[in-house]
Design a protein around this motif. Structure first.
Motif, short mmCIF file in Angstrom:
data_model
loop_
_atom_site.label_atom_id
_atom_site.label_comp_id
_atom_site.label_asym_id
_atom_site.label_seq_id
_atom_site.Cartn_x
_atom_site.Cartn_y
_atom_site.Cartn_z
N ASP A 72 0.88 -1.16 0.00
CA ASP A 72 0.00 0.00 0.00
C ASP A 72 0.92 1.22 0.00
O ASP A 72 1.54 1.54 1.02
N GLY B 2 -6.03 -7.46 -1.30
CA GLY B 2 -7.40 -7.28 -0.82
C GLY B 2 -7.50 -6.99 0.66
O GLY B 2 -8.60 -6.77 1.17
N ASP C 49 -9.51 -4.03 1.70
CA ASP C 49 -10.97 -4.01 1.47
C ASP C 49 -11.73 -4.30 2.76
O ASP C 49 -12.93 -4.07 2.86
N LYS C 50 -11.04 -4.83 3.73
CA LYS C 50 -11.72 -5.20 4.99
C LYS C 50 -12.03 -3.96 5.80
O LYS C 50 -11.34 -2.95 5.69
N ASP C 51 -13.05 -4.08 6.66
CA ASP C 51 -13.32 -3.00 7.62
C ASP C 51 -12.10 -2.83 8.48
O ASP C 51 -11.67 -3.79 9.14
N CYS D 186 -10.46 -7.86 9.87
CA CYS D 186 -9.06 -7.51 9.58
C CYS D 186 -8.14 -8.00 10.68
O CYS D 186 -6.94 -7.78 10.63
#
Ligand code: BGC
Length: 774
Positions: free
Chosen positions: A555, A566, A569-571, A598
């Motif tokens: 990231d 991915g 993408d999690k909370d 997460c």
């Protein structure tokens, strides 16, 4: 948490009898000697809740796999560490009534594990249902010197009445495992004999035909004087006892010495057991209890001489680290390369098979630095000897050309784990096995290991990775699909950063070692090329190409490596915002909810930063540490130690200390409410790592030992020993200074905070402690 034990520097102490703690104490007060181990079950009968455990290294049972939905590729069995013949048992009858702590009023109960000298003691006063009060004292140990012998001293004193005391030392082969998949019993007796002076049972496992033999001989004393008594003998199909009866007046002390020999077909020819057992019992008798105990003390003094860690100003931390060192040292001694370190060692049934990646990733440094190069080499040889099985294992899954996939769990090299998301997907374990070779050679300088054994293993592992990846046309990169990283709260993910990283590192290291062996020992190299069909040019070119074109999820905005594609993408919820009532998640949440969250079970990206630390700058480590620590629930005992080392690395000493305490007293304070199942032996090595690599900051770079210590505020000082090649160094870190003493060995050049220093033989140097260490 259930902190019911007293704090003490050298002993683990339980005071007061709380039946609900019995199973937990049975684990915590376990004794062992590298060859076998024994939970702290009572000698006398106990009808309350108990997990009987008497384990013999290397003796296991292939318990038929039990799963709901069979998948091709699953192993047929799960290897169980088996509870074997009870050799500690002594039934006690007082005026014909059996002593059973579940049925008495118990006072002054005290249990002490003396870690300095390696024995277990217990004492109590019991008021029995027949009104007789007896004081009982027992001492027992498994000899570190004669590793096939155990000894017990057991005294009973009637306090308020004259009483007939009957003591019945026994051997009982009719035992079972609580975790048997089909409720099957694993043992049958092949030979049993009871006489007043020598009794034994030889039994065999119903599968694999392991034989074990147990023998005993006991002596009775009254007020310190031996009683010449013929015990009555009682023998049944799987049980033998000797019955000693004496009339005691109130205040008389009746003492039984019970010597036991325990052997297995790992070390003895089947059919020769009775003779071998007799000889062992003779050795025990000729030495006697006190001499055996003296030898035990000497053996433990020697172990502590190299391995002790002292912490001044914090008894809880001091007790914690000594407990961890004690348990590790009695689980594995390196005398037998067929043995290994199970997650529960000899203290419980859970986790069955003996060897996980825990050995290479966590345990190796402890044994290497405190028990020496030979012991560490034994751990590597264990995997070398199982290389053929690792190749077979990979073949079963469809790999070819000598690709090796080491099992997730094993006893003899065969995979015995049976959850597809772990067995087939948690393949990062291969990386830890390669990394251990690197770690060992970096520390010991023993490059001959690479020539004779290491390279073959590394090629097998590199071949596996080269086949496990595939090329994504869409990404224009190599990818690794369908894996489970160390964080088992995510399954079947694509491009787990840690797995991709360690895979590439393995291919790089395999190339480096191949080049080393080729140049240093061309004859050996060409022999190996032939025997394993190694197409040097082609295979190495492929490894390079993969490394150059591998996909790594990152990231860029946050400047972190992504655990897997991915993940963002999690909370994104932080652990600090979780309701404490919801933890541990694995006991409170559905598996579905855990997988989608997460939250991270254990170090994953951070595992990679820990292993390959020198490849990353401090800012990168810090950013990743802060991101992942905030999301990690540490529900594997292996997790806090890695985080603790990295916290020390980036200078957050308070956090490093908090994480350290969590690992050091995990079992003593029963953080995860499960110590009754057994101790977390492999994570104990992580505790040691938190101190030596974390606070002590030791690293080996270019054959030089580096020290970058810092000290938690709560401690006045701490010290540890390092057995590095020809030297034994003692390191003492106080708030003011670090002192390094060259206790043994030639003059040595080291680095403290990056500055070269020479410590001559039998002398020491000191430098001021720094706050920011890297
Ligand atoms: C951990 C694994 C470990 C195993 C045995 C699991 O809970 O997630 O990493 O190998 O326990 O200690």
């Amino acid at each position: 948490m259930n902190p019911y034990l007293k704090h003490d520097e050298w002993c683990i102490i339980e005071e007061g009898f709380v039946p609900e703690n019995t199973r937990a104490s049975e684990s915590i007060f376990s004794i062992g000697n590298g060859a076998m181990g024994q939970r702290a079950n009572f000698e006398e009968k106990f009808s309350g809740s108990t997990l009987q455990g008497s384990y013999i290294g290397g003796v296991f049972y292939p318990d038929k796999t039990r799963v709901g939905w069979w998948k091709n590729g699953y192993p047929e069995y799960f290897a169980k560490v088996i509870n074997s013949t009870n050799w500690i048992g002594i039934d006690v009858l007082v005026n014909g009534m059996e002593l059973d702590l579940a049925k008495c009023k118990v006072q002054d109960f005290r249990r002490v594990l003396n870690m300095k000298e390696g024995y277990l003691e217990r004492s109590f006063i019991a008021e029995m249902e027949n009104g007789v009060k007896v004081a009982v004292q027992s001492t027992r140990f498994l000899s570190m010197v004669d590793t096939e012998l155990g000894a017990i001293r057991y005294s009973v004193k009637p306090l308020n009445a004259n009483a007939t005391i009957e003591l019945r030392p026994y051997l009982d082969a009719d035992v079972h495992n609580e975790d048997s998949n089909y409720g099957e019993k694993f043992w049958e007796v092949v030979d049993i004999k009871g006489t007043p002076i020598f009794s034994y049972i030889v039994s065999r496992t119903k599968k694999l035909d392991f034989h074990v033999g147990h023998a005993m001989r006991s002596f009775l004393y009254m007020n310190g004087k031996q009683q010449i008594l013929q015990p009555q003998v009682n023998t049944s199909a799987m049980f033998v006892d000797n019955r000693f009866t004496v009339d005691a007046t109130a205040g008389d002390e009746v003492t039984l010495y019970k010597y036991a020999a325990v052997i297995s077909s790992l070390n003895h020819e089947k059919g020769t057991f009775p003779k071998a057992l007799e000889k062992l019992i003779e050795t025990a008798i000729s030495k006697g209890f006190n001499k055996m105990l003296d030898e035990q003390r000497i053996a433990w003094t020697e172990i502590w001489r190299h391995s002790d860690i002292t912490i001044e100003g914090d008894i809880a931390a001091q007790q914690g680290i000594r407990f961890n060192i004690f348990q590790l040292s009695q689980t594995y001694t390196g005398k037998d390369e067929r043995l290994n370190i199970g997650p529960k060692g000899f203290t419980g049934e859970k986790y069955g098979g003996s060897t996980y990646w825990d050995t290479e990733a966590y345990c190796l440094p402890f044994y290497m630095v405190t028990h020496g190069q030979k012991v560490a080499r034994q751990l590597l040889l264990y995997r070398y000897k199982q290389l053929d099985k690792a190749i077979e294992n990979a073949q079963k899954l469809g790999f070819s050309n000598g690709a090796a996939l080491y099992p997730m769990v094993t006893m003899n090299g065969e995979e015995c784990h049976n959850e597809w998301e772990i067995t087939f997907e948690e393949i990062h374990r291969n990386g830890a096995i390669a990394f251990a070779i690197y770690n060992y050679v970096r520390y010991t300088g023993d490059k001959s290991y690479l020539v004779n054994f290491g390279l073959e293993v590394l090629i097998g592992i590199a071949r596996f990775w080269a086949q496990r990846i595939n090329f994504s046309q869409e990404k224009g990169k190599y990818v690794m699909l369908g894996v489970t990283g160390p964080n088992e709260y995510e399954n079947n993910v694509n491009n787990n950063w840690y797995t991709n990283t360690i895979a590439c590192w393995c291919m790089e290291y395999a190339e480096e070692v191949a080049m080393y062996v080729k140049s240093s020992n061309p004859a050996k190299f060409s022999e190996m090329v032939k025997s394993i069909n190694f197409d040097e040019a082609k295979e190495i070119a492929k490894w390079r190409e993969i490394r150059a074109n591998m996909f790594f999820p990152v990231d860029n905005k946050l400047g972190i490596f992504l655990q897997q594609e991915g993940y963002m993408d999690k909370d994104q919820i932080l652990v600090k915002d979780l309701d404490p009532k919801e933890r541990p998640l694995n006991q409170k949440w559905s598996w579905d909810r855990i997988l989608r969250s997460c939250f991270i079970k254990q170090a994953d990206v951070l595992q990679g930063l820990y292993f390959l630390e020198d490849r990353f700058d401090s800012d990168t480590i810090k950013r990743n540490y802060e991101f992942y620590e905030a999301r990690t629930v540490h529900e594997s005992s292996l997790s806090p130690c890695v985080h603790s080392v990295l916290a020390s690395r980036i200078g957050i000493v308070d956090k490093a200390y908090e994480l350290y305490l969590r690992t050091a007293r995990l079992d003593l304070d029963d953080y995860n409410h499960e110590v009754r199942e057994g101790l977390h032996i492999t994570s104990m090595a992580g505790t040691w790592i938190s101190i030596v690599e974390g606070f002590g900051g030791i690293r080996v770079r270019d054959n030089i030992l580096n020290f970058n210590p810092l000290i938690p505020d709560k401690w006045k000082s701490f010290s540890f020993k390092v057995w590095f090649r020809e030297n034994v160094l003692k390191i003492v870190v106080s708030n003011a200074q670090i002192t390094i003493q060259n206790e043994d060995g030639p003059s040595i050049t080291i680095k403290i905070y990056g500055v070269e220093q020479t410590v001559s033989t039998a002398s020491s140097i000191s430098v001021p402690v720094q706050k920011q260490v890297f």
